[in-house]
Design an enzyme around this catalytic site. Sequence first.
Site, PDB file in Angstrom:
ATOM      1  N   ASN A 283       5.427   6.762  -8.451  1.00 28.14           N
ATOM      2  CA  ASN A 283       4.274   6.539  -7.761  1.00 28.14           C
ATOM      3  C   ASN A 283       4.649   7.456  -6.623  1.00 28.14           C
ATOM      4  OD1 ASN A 283       2.212   5.818  -5.351  1.00 28.14           O
ATOM      5  ND2 ASN A 283       2.549   4.306  -5.390  1.00 28.14           N
TER       6      ASN A 283
ATOM      7  N   ARG B 186       1.578   6.759 -11.078  1.00 28.24           N
ATOM      8  CA  ARG B 186      -0.136   7.287  -9.871  1.00 28.24           C
ATOM      9  C   ARG B 186      -0.864   8.327  -9.874  1.00 28.24           C
ATOM     10  NH1 ARG B 186      -0.618   4.402  -4.198  1.00 28.24           N
ATOM     11  NH2 ARG B 186      -3.087   4.782  -3.573  1.00 28.24           N
TER      12      ARG B 186
ATOM     13  N   HIS C  27      -7.646   4.280  -3.244  1.00 31.47           N
ATOM     14  CA  HIS C  27      -6.975   2.703  -3.131  1.00 31.47           C
ATOM     15  C   HIS C  27      -7.807   1.860  -4.895  1.00 31.47           C
ATOM     16  CE1 HIS C  27      -6.509   3.453   1.613  1.00 31.47           C
ATOM     17  NE2 HIS C  27      -5.990   3.812   0.707  1.00 31.47           N
TER      18      HIS C  27
ATOM     19  N   HIS D  88      -8.150  -3.160   2.135  1.00 32.99           N
ATOM     20  CA  HIS D  88      -7.134  -2.472   1.722  1.00 32.99           C
ATOM     21  C   HIS D  88      -7.051  -1.426   2.947  1.00 32.99           C
ATOM     22  CE1 HIS D  88      -3.990  -0.186  -0.112  1.00 32.99           C
ATOM     23  NE2 HIS D  88      -3.327   0.391   0.620  1.00 32.99           N
TER      24      HIS D  88
ATOM     25  N   GLY E 232      -4.242   4.403   5.331  1.00 32.15           N
ATOM     26  CA  GLY E 232      -5.279   4.598   5.291  1.00 32.15           C
ATOM     27  C   GLY E 232      -6.175   2.940   4.902  1.00 32.15           C
TER      28      GLY E 232
ATOM     29  N   ARG F 168      -7.307   8.746  10.301  1.00 30.97           N
ATOM     30  CA  ARG F 168      -8.382   9.494  10.134  1.00 30.97           C
ATOM     31  C   ARG F 168      -9.684   8.628  11.126  1.00 30.97           C
ATOM     32  NH1 ARG F 168      -6.760   8.607   3.567  1.00 30.97           N
ATOM     33  NH2 ARG F 168      -4.930   8.242   4.895  1.00 30.97           N
TER      34      ARG F 168
ATOM     35  N   ASP G 182      -0.105   3.828  14.428  1.00 29.24           N
ATOM     36  CA  ASP G 182       0.619   2.401  13.685  1.00 29.24           C
ATOM     37  C   ASP G 182      -0.034   0.922  14.512  1.00 29.24           C
ATOM     38  OD1 ASP G 182       3.000   0.230  13.607  1.00 29.24           O
ATOM     39  OD2 ASP G 182       3.469   1.806  12.098  1.00 29.24           O
TER      40      ASP G 182
ATOM     41  N   ARG H  22       0.977  -1.726  14.959  1.00 31.29           N
ATOM     42  CA  ARG H  22       2.437  -2.286  15.537  1.00 31.29           C
ATOM     43  C   ARG H  22       2.107  -2.050  16.972  1.00 31.29           C
ATOM     44  NH1 ARG H  22       6.163  -2.761  10.751  1.00 31.29           N
ATOM     45  NH2 ARG H  22       5.899  -1.044  10.537  1.00 31.29           N
TER      46      ARG H  22
ATOM     47  N   GLY I  26      -0.523  -2.997   4.388  1.00 29.01           N
ATOM     48  CA  GLY I  26       0.126  -3.257   5.937  1.00 29.01           C
ATOM     49  C   GLY I  26      -0.325  -4.046   7.063  1.00 29.01           C
TER      50      GLY I  26
ATOM     51  N   GLU J 115      -2.503  -7.286   5.475  1.00 26.51           N
ATOM     52  CA  GLU J 115      -1.510  -8.417   5.359  1.00 26.51           C
ATOM     53  C   GLU J 115      -0.660  -9.336   6.066  1.00 26.51           C
ATOM     54  OE1 GLU J 115       1.660  -6.963   1.758  1.00 26.51           O
ATOM     55  OE2 GLU J 115      -0.472  -6.561   1.368  1.00 26.51           O
TER      56      GLU J 115
ATOM     57  N   GLU K 295       0.594  -2.667  -6.566  1.00 26.04           N
ATOM     58  CA  GLU K 295      -0.311  -1.436  -7.335  1.00 26.04           C
ATOM     59  C   GLU K 295       0.786  -1.674  -7.476  1.00 26.04           C
ATOM     60  OE1 GLU K 295      -0.369   0.169  -3.248  1.00 26.04           O
ATOM     61  OE2 GLU K 295      -2.288   0.895  -3.620  1.00 26.04           O
TER      62      GLU K 295
HETATM   63  P1  ADP Z   1       0.404   3.012   3.481  1.00 26.67           P
HETATM   64  O1  ADP Z   1      -1.264   3.155   3.549  1.00 26.67           O
HETATM   65  O2  ADP Z   1       1.013   3.832   4.125  1.00 26.67           O
HETATM   66  O3  ADP Z   1       1.044   2.021   2.816  1.00 26.67           O
HETATM   67  P2  ADP Z   1       1.060   0.008   4.816  1.00 26.67           P
HETATM   68  O4  ADP Z   1       0.494  -0.930   3.366  1.00 26.67           O
HETATM   69  O5  ADP Z   1       2.469   0.297   5.138  1.00 26.67           O
HETATM   70  O6  ADP Z   1       1.077   1.750   4.143  1.00 26.67           O
HETATM   71  O7  ADP Z   1       0.044  -0.016   6.130  1.00 26.67           O
HETATM   72  C1  ADP Z   1       1.132   0.800   6.987  1.00 26.67           C
HETATM   73  C2  ADP Z   1       0.551  -0.293   8.417  1.00 26.67           C
HETATM   74  O8  ADP Z   1       0.676  -1.465   8.375  1.00 26.67           O
HETATM   75  C3  ADP Z   1       1.041   0.220   9.614  1.00 26.67           C
HETATM   76  O9  ADP Z   1      -0.449   0.761  11.142  1.00 26.67           O
HETATM   77  C4  ADP Z   1       1.643  -0.887  10.359  1.00 26.67           C
HETATM   78  O10 ADP Z   1       1.763  -0.577  11.567  1.00 26.67           O
HETATM   79  C5  ADP Z   1       0.768  -1.988   9.846  1.00 26.67           C
HETATM   80  N1  ADP Z   1       2.142  -2.935   9.601  1.00 26.67           N
HETATM   81  C6  ADP Z   1       2.534  -2.856   9.501  1.00 26.67           C
HETATM   82  N2  ADP Z   1       3.571  -4.402   9.332  1.00 26.67           N
HETATM   83  C7  ADP Z   1       2.991  -5.195  10.267  1.00 26.67           C
HETATM   84  C8  ADP Z   1       3.378  -6.576  10.348  1.00 26.67           C
HETATM   85  N3  ADP Z   1       4.033  -6.947  10.810  1.00 26.67           N
HETATM   86  N4  ADP Z   1       1.957  -6.753  11.594  1.00 26.67           N
HETATM   87  C9  ADP Z   1       1.247  -5.777  11.598  1.00 26.67           C
HETATM   88  N5  ADP Z   1       0.531  -4.576  11.700  1.00 26.67           N
HETATM   89  C10 ADP Z   1       1.792  -4.182  10.505  1.00 26.67           C
END
Ligand code: ADP
Length: 379
Positions: free
Chosen positions: A10, A64, A153, A181, A185, A214, A256, A258, A304, A307, A357
Amino acid sequence: MDAVSVLVFNAGSSTIKFSLFAGRSMELSAGETLEDPPADAVEKIVSSIRDVLAEDPVSAVGHRVVHGGGRFKESVRIDDRVLGEISGLSKLAPLHNPPAVDTIVAAQRAVPDVPHIAVFDTAYFSDLPPERHVYPLPYEWYEKHGIRRFGFHGISHAYCAGRAAEFLGRPSGGFRVVTCHLGNGCSATASLGAKAVATTMGFTPLEGLMMGTRAGSVDPGILFYAMERMGLSPRELEQTLLRGSGLLGVSGISSDFRTVREAAREGNMRARLALAIYAESVRTAVGGLAAALGGVDALVFTAGVGENAAELREEACRGLECLGLRLDPGRNRALRPDADLSGDGPGGRILALRTREDLHIAREALEGAAGFISRPGLP
Ligand code: ADP
């Protein structure tokens, strides 16, 4: 039954992930994320699993590929012509297709004599009906220039739509699901019977939901205003929409989730506003996609943010009761994916699912390889 293994690559814009799945049960037996350039990463990966491969050779290698244009409607065995076409689509996905091509070339060299299968993010959307993939622009833009909604996605949406039906023990035929998703992104998709019927991302992955950096959908009039009155060049505008907007642009703190959430908890007003716009963008997209389906059997949160961020799910679901979607606040906060977060009673279910994925790519690669082997002589 013969043991089967599948190796999955990937290639992202700055990392290469690999996963090795072993056996018919598709057990993940190795995996890692590397930041080296594709050729070096592939070499390191293959030498790190050389002993495993010697013992249990892979039946297929899955790759991918983000952009398959209008051309690739399903996964395909890679030959020189296919590779050339994937490379030719680089102008539509400049950050993603070039590293995928480099990864494929290196992997074909390192693991020869087995089928290499390309699995496309866009393929899941190749059957969107015309009213959902043609833009209300001059029709010649579509016909002559190929400007249409592609959707992205797709691997995650396809996996989660299938997983939702499986998790709830429902047959996938006629099953109506909206998958959100929400990672760096973000996109949302409506699927009916495991086929995408509408999605928020468009010609590029800029359209639709608000994301980490974005903007998602904004009034195009703003863009002319920014160029003509604020003096931004097209390049600056593109960079602003791609890298300086979304959670980062509004909060001024971070892309981010968080970090923005932390700032919001400390009372930062712009961080709070960013999260409110983010939730609003998910909520209204779900509403539109639900209407496209005529109702929702399952609403899925994944990636992220989807979930993990219970408060975002709670905020995004506020108002969705009118669609029969009721979140149970206790379950939403207590349960981990894969989980049913909805309240008791009738109506659609609200799920948090861990996106897989790589597993989806592995399954597609095996199927593609089997199809090829059972149909020898086909081009
Ligand atoms: P990508 O799209 O690059 O695969 P991810 O699916 O890992 O990214 O998502 C990244 C996002 O998920 C970031 O904004 C991160 O802050 C958020 N994230 C990851 N863990 C947590 C968590 N425990 N609580 C809230 N947000 C989270």
